[in-house]
Design an enzyme around this catalytic site. Structure first.
Site, PDB file in Angstrom:
ATOM      1  N   LEU A   9     -30.301  10.660 110.545  1.00 36.79           N
ATOM      2  CA  LEU A   9     -30.916  11.914 110.102  1.00 36.79           C
ATOM      3  C   LEU A   9     -32.283  11.642 109.465  1.00 36.79           C
ATOM      4  O   LEU A   9     -32.395  10.842 108.544  1.00 36.79           O
ATOM      5  CB  LEU A   9     -30.014  12.614 109.086  1.00 36.79           C
ATOM      6  N   ALA A  10     -33.284  12.307 109.996  1.00 42.49           N
ATOM      7  CA  ALA A  10     -34.646  12.086 109.486  1.00 42.49           C
ATOM      8  C   ALA A  10     -35.501  13.335 109.628  1.00 42.49           C
ATOM      9  O   ALA A  10     -36.700  13.256 109.836  1.00 42.49           O
ATOM     10  CB  ALA A  10     -35.288  10.916 110.233  1.00 42.49           C
ATOM     11  N   GLY A  12     -35.728  15.673 107.250  1.00 41.74           N
ATOM     12  CA  GLY A  12     -36.143  16.180 105.938  1.00 41.74           C
ATOM     13  C   GLY A  12     -37.658  16.124 105.804  1.00 41.74           C
ATOM     14  O   GLY A  12     -38.322  15.360 106.511  1.00 41.74           O
ATOM     15  N   ARG A  16     -41.879  14.818  98.549  1.00 41.10           N
ATOM     16  CA  ARG A  16     -42.099  14.097  97.285  1.00 41.10           C
ATOM     17  C   ARG A  16     -42.815  12.757  97.469  1.00 41.10           C
ATOM     18  O   ARG A  16     -43.256  12.150  96.496  1.00 41.10           O
ATOM     19  CB  ARG A  16     -40.764  13.888  96.562  1.00 41.10           C
ATOM     20  N   TYR A 104     -28.769   7.797 107.373  1.00 45.12           N
ATOM     21  CA  TYR A 104     -29.994   8.497 106.989  1.00 45.12           C
ATOM     22  C   TYR A 104     -31.194   7.579 107.283  1.00 45.12           C
ATOM     23  O   TYR A 104     -31.099   6.357 107.141  1.00 45.12           O
ATOM     24  CB  TYR A 104     -30.008   8.789 105.483  1.00 45.12           C
ATOM     25  N   GLY A 105     -32.292   8.217 107.630  1.00 46.53           N
ATOM     26  CA  GLY A 105     -33.503   7.430 107.880  1.00 46.53           C
ATOM     27  C   GLY A 105     -34.177   6.945 106.611  1.00 46.53           C
ATOM     28  O   GLY A 105     -35.088   6.117 106.674  1.00 46.53           O
ATOM     29  N   ARG A 318     -53.310 -15.854 109.434  1.00 49.77           N
ATOM     30  CA  ARG A 318     -53.202 -14.561 110.109  1.00 49.77           C
ATOM     31  C   ARG A 318     -52.459 -14.724 111.442  1.00 49.77           C
ATOM     32  O   ARG A 318     -52.187 -15.839 111.869  1.00 49.77           O
ATOM     33  CB  ARG A 318     -54.598 -13.977 110.290  1.00 49.77           C
ATOM     34  N   LYS A 336     -56.773 -17.833 112.159  1.00 45.76           N
ATOM     35  CA  LYS A 336     -56.261 -16.735 112.995  1.00 45.76           C
ATOM     36  C   LYS A 336     -56.162 -17.212 114.433  1.00 45.76           C
ATOM     37  O   LYS A 336     -57.115 -17.791 114.956  1.00 45.76           O
ATOM     38  CB  LYS A 336     -57.208 -15.536 112.913  1.00 45.76           C
ATOM     39  N   ASN A 371     -66.424 -16.685 116.592  1.00 51.34           N
ATOM     40  CA  ASN A 371     -65.587 -16.341 117.747  1.00 51.34           C
ATOM     41  C   ASN A 371     -65.923 -14.996 118.364  1.00 51.34           C
ATOM     42  O   ASN A 371     -65.357 -14.632 119.379  1.00 51.34           O
ATOM     43  CB  ASN A 371     -64.114 -16.337 117.322  1.00 51.34           C
TER      44      ASN A 371
HETATM   45  C1  UD1 Z   1     -26.960  14.428 100.770  1.00 51.09           C
HETATM   46  C2  UD1 Z   1     -25.479  14.728 100.675  1.00 51.09           C
HETATM   47  C3  UD1 Z   1     -24.948  14.267  99.324  1.00 51.09           C
HETATM   48  C4  UD1 Z   1     -25.233  12.799  99.124  1.00 51.09           C
HETATM   49  C5  UD1 Z   1     -26.704  12.522  99.295  1.00 51.09           C
HETATM   50  C6  UD1 Z   1     -26.955  11.036  99.307  1.00 51.09           C
HETATM   51  C7  UD1 Z   1     -25.068  16.696 102.037  1.00 51.09           C
HETATM   52  C8  UD1 Z   1     -24.828  18.160 102.008  1.00 51.09           C
HETATM   53  N1  UD1 Z   1     -25.273  16.128 100.840  1.00 51.09           N
HETATM   54  O1  UD1 Z   1     -27.605  15.240  99.808  1.00 51.09           O
HETATM   55  O2  UD1 Z   1     -23.565  14.492  99.249  1.00 51.09           O
HETATM   56  O3  UD1 Z   1     -24.806  12.384  97.849  1.00 51.09           O
HETATM   57  O4  UD1 Z   1     -27.193  13.040 100.554  1.00 51.09           O
HETATM   58  O5  UD1 Z   1     -28.318  10.768  99.284  1.00 51.09           O
HETATM   59  O6  UD1 Z   1     -25.035  16.092 103.070  1.00 51.09           O
HETATM   60  N2  UD1 Z   1     -31.739  15.947 106.775  1.00 51.09           N
HETATM   61  C9  UD1 Z   1     -31.979  16.423 108.056  1.00 51.09           C
HETATM   62  N3  UD1 Z   1     -31.919  17.756 108.291  1.00 51.09           N
HETATM   63  C10 UD1 Z   1     -31.616  18.639 107.323  1.00 51.09           C
HETATM   64  C11 UD1 Z   1     -31.375  18.156 106.019  1.00 51.09           C
HETATM   65  C12 UD1 Z   1     -31.440  16.804 105.774  1.00 51.09           C
HETATM   66  O7  UD1 Z   1     -32.254  15.640 108.964  1.00 51.09           O
HETATM   67  O8  UD1 Z   1     -31.576  19.846 107.619  1.00 51.09           O
HETATM   68  C13 UD1 Z   1     -31.796  14.510 106.525  1.00 51.09           C
HETATM   69  C14 UD1 Z   1     -32.867  14.109 105.527  1.00 51.09           C
HETATM   70  O9  UD1 Z   1     -34.068  13.746 106.195  1.00 51.09           O
HETATM   71  C15 UD1 Z   1     -32.232  12.883 104.867  1.00 51.09           C
HETATM   72  C16 UD1 Z   1     -30.752  13.170 104.912  1.00 51.09           C
HETATM   73  O10 UD1 Z   1     -30.566  14.107 105.938  1.00 51.09           O
HETATM   74  O11 UD1 Z   1     -32.481  11.708 105.605  1.00 51.09           O
HETATM   75  C17 UD1 Z   1     -30.201  13.692 103.605  1.00 51.09           C
HETATM   76  O12 UD1 Z   1     -30.811  14.908 103.284  1.00 51.09           O
HETATM   77  P1  UD1 Z   1     -31.109  15.346 101.799  1.00 51.09           P
HETATM   78  O13 UD1 Z   1     -31.746  16.673 101.811  1.00 51.09           O
HETATM   79  O14 UD1 Z   1     -31.808  14.253 101.069  1.00 51.09           O
HETATM   80  O15 UD1 Z   1     -29.625  15.488 101.230  1.00 51.09           O
HETATM   81  P2  UD1 Z   1     -29.197  15.482  99.721  1.00 51.09           P
HETATM   82  O16 UD1 Z   1     -29.393  16.830  99.173  1.00 51.09           O
HETATM   83  O17 UD1 Z   1     -29.817  14.348  99.018  1.00 51.09           O
END
Ligand code: UD1
Ligand code: MG
Length: 450
Positions: A9-10, A12, A16, A104-105, A318, A336, A371
Site C-alpha cells: 500500500l502506497a 497515502g 507530512r 506498507y510502502g 566513485r 572514478k 578525461n
Molecule cells: C494503519 C492501521 C492501524 C495501524 C497503522 C500502522 C488501518 C485502518 N489502520 O493506520 O491499525 O496501527 O496503520 O502504521 O488500516 N494507504 C493507501 N490508501 C488509502 C489509505 C492508506 O494506500 O486509502 C496506505 C498508506 O500509503 C500507508 C498505509 O496504507 O502506506 C497506511 O495508511 P495510513 O493512513 O498511514 O494508516 P494509519 O492511519 O496509520
C-alpha cells in the site's frame, strides 16, 4: 507451499514529508523505502507483487513499473482507506490462489522472519495473521484486542477505541497475511461506518471472527515496524537501520573503531578483517575485501576495494573504482571508473577518472587524468610499474607505457613509450645575476617617484 503474493500500500499522500518526492521513494540505507518492501516480498518468495498508488503519482508509478513490470501498479482513486486500497489491487491478482501478504510502502525495516511467521500462522489454521508489536507509545496505532488464548478478536483504531482499549499496548503494524479467497470475500463486507469514514482493512479481523475463523498475532520488535510519515521519522528509521547494520558488521568480524560514525547502505559488503576508521560513508554498491583498511573521512560508492588495499584518510571512491590488492589510495584522491592495479599507489591529491593503472605504478601528488573535453569522456592508461611525476596532467585519450617515467609538471598529450622518459613542460632557463640587477632598477624607479 502455497503460492504467495504481496500487495504493497502506497497511495497515502505523505504530506507530512513536505517534499515533492513521493514519500515511499525517500531512502533508508540508500534504498527507496518502497524498494525495501519489494525486496522483502521477493525474499519471502512472492511471485506476484502489486503496489497500490494514487492517481497523479506518475513518478511513483514509473518507479514501480520499472521495478516490477506490467500489471504491478494498481491505482486507487480516490484513496478511501486501507481496505479500499487492497481492493484496488484485486484485478491485478485475478486468478491468483494462494497466500497474500499486505505490506506498507512506508514501513521499510520488517524482517523476512516476521513475514514468514505470518504465513506460517495461516498454515497453522488462522484465517488472518496480523503482525503486532508492543508500542512504547501506542498513540494513534490500531490496538490488537486478544482473547484468553492470545488469539486476536478484533483491531480497533485509536479514534474508535474505548479508554480500556486505548490502554492496550499491543498494536497493529498494518502487515497482515490472508488467503486470497478469504481476503476479498471479507473485504466485501467492510463498510466505512467509522470515525474517519474510511474502509479499514483492519475490520476484516472482526469479520473473520464473526464467521468463526481464528485470527493470530505474530509479534515483532517495535523497531521493525516503524512507519515513516515525516522527515524526523525518516531520520529515526535511518538510525535504526544503521545501528543494526553496524552490529551485523561487528558480528561478521569487521573492525569499526568508531561504529556510530560509520554509515552503511542496504547492500554494503565488507569481508572479515577489514578495518574501518571513523567517519566513513558507504554509499550503495561497495564491496571491501578482507585485510583492507578504509581510513577516516572517506566516501565510497559503487567501488571494489580488494584484499589488503588501503584507502584514505579523506579519499573518495566513485562508481567504477576498482582498487587492486595492496594498492594505496591516499588523502584527497578521487577515483572514478578506474582500475588501480595491484600494489599501485596514488598517495595524495589526484583525480583518476576513466583510467587503467597497471600494477605497482606510482601516481604522484597532483596528477590529473583529463578525461573530459566538455562532450565526451576518454581513457587514460598507465602501464605496470610506470611513474607519473607530481602535478602532471594526462590529457586523454593517452597511454603511458610499462615502466615509463613522466617528469613532474608535465602535460602529456601523446602516448609515452614503455621505458621512456616523457617531459612535457616549459624548459627551465637561468640568467646569472638577474635578480640583483632587477632589484636595483626597481629601487631607483621607486625613489624617483618620491
Ligand atoms: C494503519 C492501521 C492501524 C495501524 C497503522 C500502522 C488501518 C485502518 N489502520 O493506520 O491499525 O496501527 O496503520 O502504521 O488500516 N494507504 C493507501 N490508501 C488509502 C489509505 C492508506 O494506500 O486509502 C496506505 C498508506 O500509503 C500507508 C498505509 O496504507 O502506506 C497506511 O495508511 P495510513 O493512513 O498511514 O494508516 P494509519 O492511519 O496509520
Ligand atoms: Mg500511518
Amino acid at each position: 507451499m502455497k503460492e504467495r503474493a504481496a500487495i504493497i500500500l502506497a497511495a497515502g499522500q505523505g504530506t507530512r514529508m513536505k517534499s515533492a518526492l513521493p514519500k515511499v521513494l525517500h531512502k533508508i540505507g540508500g534504498r527507496p523505502m518502497l524498494d525495501w518492501s519489494i525486496a522483502l516480498a521477493r525474499k519471502v518468495g512472492c511471485t506476484r507483487i502489486v503496489t497500490v498508488v494514487s492517481k497523479d503519482s506518475d513518478a511513483l508509478s514509473a518507479h514501480v513499473l520499472k521495478a516490477l513490470g506490467d500489471g504491478s501498479v494498481a491505482v486507487q482513486d480516490p484513496p478511501m482507506g486501507t481496505g479500499h486500497a487492497v481492493q484496488a489491487a484485486h484485478s491485478n491478482i485475478q486468478g491468483f490462489d494462494g497466500h497474500v501478504i499486505v505490506l506498507y510502502g512506508d514501513t521499510p525495516l520488517i524482517s523476512p522472519a516476521s513475514v514468514e511467521a505470518l504465513f506460517e500462522s495461516l498454515d497453522a489454521g488462522a484465517k488472518v495473521g496480523v503482525l503486532g508489536f508492543e508500542a512504547a507509545t501506542p498513540g494513534a496505532y490500531g490496538r490488537l484486542v486478544t482473547n484468553d488464548e492470545g488469539d486476536l478478536e478484533k483491531i480497533v483504531e485509536a479514534k474508535e477505541a474505548t479508554p480500556e482499549e486505548l490502554a492496550i499496548q499491543l498494536c497493529n503494524s498494518g502487515v497482515m497475511a490472508v488467503r486470497s479467497g478469504d481476503l476479498f470475500q471479507l473485504l466485501d463486507d467492510v463498510t466505512n461506518d467509522n470515525a474517519k469514514g474510511e474502509y479499514y482493512l483492519t475490520d476484516i479481523v472482526g469479520l473473520a471472527r464473526k464467521s468463526g475463523g481464528r485470527c493470530a498475532v505474530v509479534r515483532c520488535p517495535e523497531n521493525e515496524v516503524m512507519g515513516v510519515n515525516s522527515k524526523a521519522e525518516l531520520a529515526r528509521a535511518e538510525a535504526v537501520f544503521q545501528a543494526g547494520r553496524r552490529q551485523d558488521m561487528l558480528d561478521a568480524g569487521v573492525t569499526l573503531t568508531g561504529p556510530e560514525t560509520v554509515f552503511f547502505s542496504f547492500d554494503t559488503e565488507i569481508e572479515p578483517d577489514v578495518i574501518v576508521e571513523p567517519n566513513v560513508v558507504f554509499a550503495p554498491n561497495v564491496h571491501v575485501m578482507k585485510g583492507a583498511t578504509i581510513r577516516a573521512f572517506s566516501h565510497l560508492e559503487g567501488a571494489i576495494v580488494r584484499e589488503d588495499a588501503e584507502v584514505g584518510p579523506y579519499a573518495r571512491l566513485r562508481p567504477g573504482a576498482d582498487i587492486g590488492r595492496g594498492a594505496r589510495i591516499g588523502n584527497f584522491v578521487e577515483v572514478k571508473k578506474t582500475r588501480v592495479g595491484d600494489g599501485a599507489k596514488a598517495n595524495h591529491l589526484a583525480y583518476l577518472g576513466d583510467g587503467f593503472i597497471g600494477a605497482n605504478a606510482n601516481i604522484g601528488a597532483g596528477t590529473i587524468f583529463c578525461n573530459y573535453d566538455g562532450f565526451l569522456k576518454y581513457e587514460t592508461r598507465i602501464g605496470e610499474g610506470a611513474f607519473v611525476g607530481s602535478n602532471s596532467a594526462l590529457v586523454a585519450p593517452v597511454s603511458v607505457g610499462d615502466g615509463a617515467i613522466v617528469g613532474s609538471g608535465s602535460v602529456i598529450t601523446d602516448d609515452v613509450t614503455a621505458g621512456a622518459l616523457a617531459v612535457g613542460r616549459g624548459r627551465q632557463i637561468e640568467k646569472q645575476g638577474w635578480a640583483e640587477a632587477f632589484r636595483s632598477r626597481k629601487r631607483a624607479e621607486k625613489k624617483a617617484k618620491g
